[in-house]
Design a protein around this motif. Structure first.
Motif, mmCIF file in Angstrom:
data_model
loop_
_atom_site.group_PDB
_atom_site.id
_atom_site.type_symbol
_atom_site.label_atom_id
_atom_site.label_comp_id
_atom_site.label_asym_id
_atom_site.label_seq_id
_atom_site.Cartn_x
_atom_site.Cartn_y
_atom_site.Cartn_z
ATOM 1 N N UNK A 290 74.177 63.709 24.640
ATOM 2 C CA UNK A 290 74.706 63.168 23.496
ATOM 3 C C UNK A 290 76.209 62.738 23.985
ATOM 4 N N UNK A 293 76.050 59.942 26.823
ATOM 5 C CA UNK A 293 75.777 58.408 26.313
ATOM 6 C C UNK A 293 76.596 57.952 25.379
ATOM 7 N N UNK B 16 70.164 70.653 18.230
ATOM 8 C CA UNK B 16 69.470 69.607 18.463
ATOM 9 C C UNK B 16 69.619 68.611 17.403
ATOM 10 N N UNK B 18 71.654 67.958 15.002
ATOM 11 C CA UNK B 18 72.774 67.317 14.814
ATOM 12 C C UNK B 18 73.165 65.979 15.956
ATOM 13 N N UNK B 19 72.412 66.398 17.091
ATOM 14 C CA UNK B 19 72.246 65.345 18.112
ATOM 15 C C UNK B 19 71.388 64.215 17.708
ATOM 16 N N UNK B 22 72.885 62.121 14.739
ATOM 17 C CA UNK B 22 73.896 61.406 15.194
ATOM 18 C C UNK B 22 73.293 60.066 15.825
ATOM 19 N N UNK B 23 72.671 60.397 16.874
ATOM 20 C CA UNK B 23 72.005 59.238 17.537
ATOM 21 C C UNK B 23 71.299 58.266 16.631
ATOM 22 N N UNK B 26 73.326 56.176 14.592
ATOM 23 C CA UNK B 26 74.160 55.272 15.205
ATOM 24 C C UNK B 26 73.603 53.944 15.097
ATOM 25 N N UNK B 105 60.550 68.407 25.064
ATOM 26 C CA UNK B 105 62.207 68.349 25.329
ATOM 27 C C UNK B 105 62.353 68.695 26.724
ATOM 28 N N UNK B 106 63.594 68.451 27.150
ATOM 29 C CA UNK B 106 64.547 67.599 26.466
ATOM 30 C C UNK B 106 64.268 66.309 26.508
ATOM 31 N N UNK B 107 64.697 65.645 25.427
ATOM 32 C CA UNK B 107 64.503 64.234 25.521
ATOM 33 C C UNK B 107 65.746 63.658 25.464
ATOM 34 N N UNK B 108 66.281 62.565 26.058
ATOM 35 C CA UNK B 108 67.653 61.961 25.978
ATOM 36 C C UNK B 108 67.676 61.347 24.611
ATOM 37 N N UNK B 109 69.139 61.296 24.066
ATOM 38 C CA UNK B 109 68.938 60.648 22.909
ATOM 39 C C UNK B 109 68.698 59.015 22.791
ATOM 40 N N UNK B 110 69.169 58.525 23.974
ATOM 41 C CA UNK B 110 68.592 57.038 24.152
ATOM 42 C C UNK B 110 67.005 56.934 24.044
ATOM 43 N N UNK B 113 65.702 57.317 20.420
ATOM 44 C CA UNK B 113 65.760 56.093 19.827
ATOM 45 C C UNK B 113 64.848 54.978 20.313
#
Lengths: 497, 125
Positions: A290, A293, B16, B18-19, B22-23, B26, B105-110, B113
């Motif tokens: 996070x 990125x 997790x 929160x991340x 947040x992503x 955005x 998991x884990x999965x990158x925020x991007x 999205x």
């Protein structure tokens, strides 16, 4: 001797009706105890012997009167023979009807049949003797035939009772004739006319007969009693063994159920352990990505580099946890439960997705050669994909220039997959230990858990296949070729079940 | 004006969440959070999200039970569910419920999205 026999009882009315409706001597015989079978056989023999006796009496009478010129009224003798013939017909049917009786009833009915037969025979023999010379007739010793039969087919006490009946009957007859209460039929030309009145001779014959009758009863009941006891013991032993076996079998199946239960719990436990070990790492890694990125704002190159290192170390740990906990799961036979008919081409294609671009980035060619027949195997798709990914990414990792090629060959009984590369190769001394846990090649610098190949070996072997490695060029040891085989559909079916 | 896509995250891992929150925020999505299946089911009914992101191992009501209840409700069953879990596999069995997508998991925020946007596009949002 107590003759109470413990035999299984038929509880079901329908079952007994069914047995009765069966034709004589059919399969019901197989359900009888040895003792019951023996009784039916013996009573049957007794009836058959009586046919011979009828013939014998007629023949003896004919020979006596025609050949030896012994003169006595023969008509009563023939009439008696006819009577014996008729009642034997009745006994024949009665005896045969025994074979249709259910087990458990046979002994009681068979004994009744035998009792009636012996008694009838004793009476008829006495009558016959009366009309054929009484004590002077040498066939007087035929009482023995009946008392021996009684000794064979009937319980001891009953045999002695019948022996007493026999001795009493002949004694009664002889003394009635002696006293002149009934007329004596003289066998003219065979014996002296007044001998039946010689008391000493009469007594001697009677005592000899009685001794023989009781003596033979003693011998037969002693021998047969022992035989019957053994038959009963054997039957009881068989029942007991069968009971014990059933008990053991039940116990074993209960243990199997318990083990299967424990195995399921263990697999579940491993799953939860994997999850709980991974969860904090996953969260940590997500937080770092996070930041990487840029969601929390710009970061410097230095920070980026450090955070990327952290992500890689977490990746290593995640792989190690998955690999480590994979091993016991494979070893407790999880794979066989995931197996179904799958297309190997499809599995390989899926595993190469993503690896294509990795090879390209390194400037390597990734060649794939698969049969158009698209062979199907009986296997766990996800696991075979894991093997392929492991072998191909190893090949890419350890090859700096040239190509990585995947070749699938369909054989009669299995499908063979070859993964070869033009990379750094494997040192000959490393070859034997290559598939062992935590082994890392001595010429290897890239990171890894050292579990990939050993897990691949376990997966392939759980499918009933083989995996091995060769140096394509034995001189320089450059490059390597990994080969594994997976039995085709059906080949593994029997083993897997 | 096009309305804001609404996304429900059902996961007990606060870090997790929160991340992910947040992503997704955005991207100007509206994000609602539930920390267990039971709470998630209530919020799914009341808030009517466009997509549900579902964790499997949770207290009170886990992802399995959540999905079972969820698929029973015809009003909810149409909404796509992205299942995310830290299990290394599905314990050797397919999950006994329908989800639109199942990810480890884990999965990158991007990447998360991208997945969400893919589903939103299919929904016409």
């Amino acid at each position: 001797m107590s003759e109470n026999v413990r035999v299984p009882e038929i509880k079901d009315e329908a079952a007994s009706a069914h047995t009765k409706s069966m034709t004589v001597g059919e399969s019901s015989a197989s359900q009888y105890t040895p003792e019951e079978r023996a009784l039916i056989l013996r009573v049957g023999v007794y009836v058959r012997m009586r046919w011979l006796v009828v013939l014998g009496i007629v023949a003896a009478t004919l020979i006596a009167s025609l050949v030896f010129d012994i003169s006595f009224p023969t008509l009563p003798v023939y009439i008696i023979s006819g009577v014996i013939f008729l009642y034997n017909l009745a006994f024949f049917r009665w005896t045969n009807s025994l074979k249709a009786e259910p087990t458990g009833v046979v002994l009681r009915k068979g004994e009744t049949v035998a009792n009636v037969q012996v008694l009838t025979d004793l009476v008829i023999l006495t009558v016959l003797l009366h009309y054929a010379g009484g004590i002077e007739n040498p066939f007087i010793f035929f009482y023995l035939a009946h008392t021996i039969t009684a000794g064979i087919v009937l319980p001891q006490r009953r045999a002695y009772q019948l022996a007493t009946v026999a001795v009493s009957m002949i004694t009664l007859l002889v003394f009635l004739e002696y006293a002149g209460a009934v007329p004596h039929v003289n066998l003219e030309g065979f014996v002296l006319p007044d001998r039946y009145k010689e008391l000493s001779r009469v007594l001697a014959v009677l005592i000899a007969l009685a001794t023989l009758v009781y003596g033979s009863t003693y011998v037969t009941t002693a021998v047969l009693g022992e035989l019957r006891r053994r038959q009963r013991d054997m039957a009881a032993l068989k029942d007991k063994l069968l009971e014990k076996r059933t008990e053991e079998l039940e116990q074993i199946s209960a243990e199997v159920v318990k083990l299967e239960d424990e195995r399921r719990n263990f697999t579940r436990f491993l799953g939860v352990v994997t999850h709980d070990l991974r969860s904090p790492l996953v969260a940590t890694q997500s937080v770092i990505t996070y930041i990487l990125e840029g969601y929390t704002g710009e970061i410097t190159y230095g920070q980026k580099d450090l955070l990327e290192r952290a992500v890689r170390r977490i990746d290593e740990l995640l792989t190690l946890i998955t690999d480590l906990l994979d091993i016991p799961r494979i070893e407790t036979g999880q794979i066989s439960r995931e197996m179904r008919e799958i297309s190997l081409n499809e599995v390989i294609q899926k595993s190469l997705e993503g690896l294509d671009s990795v090879a390209q980035q390194k400037g390597l060619a990734l060649k794939v050669e698969m049969p158009s027949s698209s062979p199907s195997v009986y296997g766990a798709g996800r696991r075979l994909q894991q093997v392929m990914t492991n072998l191909v990414s190893n090949a890419i990792n350890y090859t700096n220039e040239g190509a990585v090629s995947v070749k699938v060959i369909e054989n009669e009984k299995d499908v063979r997959v070859e993964i070869s590369d033009t990379g750094i190769g494997i040192k000959p001394e490393d070859m034997p230990r290559l598939f062992t846990d935590f082994f890392r090649g001595s010429n290897v610098t890239a990171k890894g858990t050292g579990l990939g190949l050993s897990i691949s070996k376990r997966i392939v072997e759980a499918h009933g296949g083989k995996i091995w490695v060769e140096s394509p060029d034995p001189e320089t040891h450059a490059g390597s070729r990994f080969t594994f085989t997976i039995p085709k559909k059906g080949a593994e079916m029997t083993k897997g079940k | 004006m096009k309305r804001k896509p609404k996304i429900l995250i059902v996961d007990d891992d606060v870090d997790l969440v929160q991340v992910m929150k947040g992503a997704l925020e955005s991207k100007l999505f509206e994000v609602i959070v539930a920390h267990n299946g039971k709470d998630g089911l209530q919020k799914a009914k009341s808030e009517k999200p466009d997509i549900v992101i579902l964790d499997i191992m949770m207290p009170v009501m886990d992802g399995w039970a959540f999905a079972e209840q969820y698929n029973k409700d015809p009003a909810l069953a149409k909404t796509p569910v992205l299942a995310l879990t830290s299990f290394s596999d599905s314990l050797g069995q397919p999950f006994p419920f329908q989800v639109s997508e199942y990810m480890q998991k884990p999965l990158k925020p991007k990447d998360l999205i991208a997945k969400v946007e893919g589903h939103l596009k299919r929904l016409g949002l």
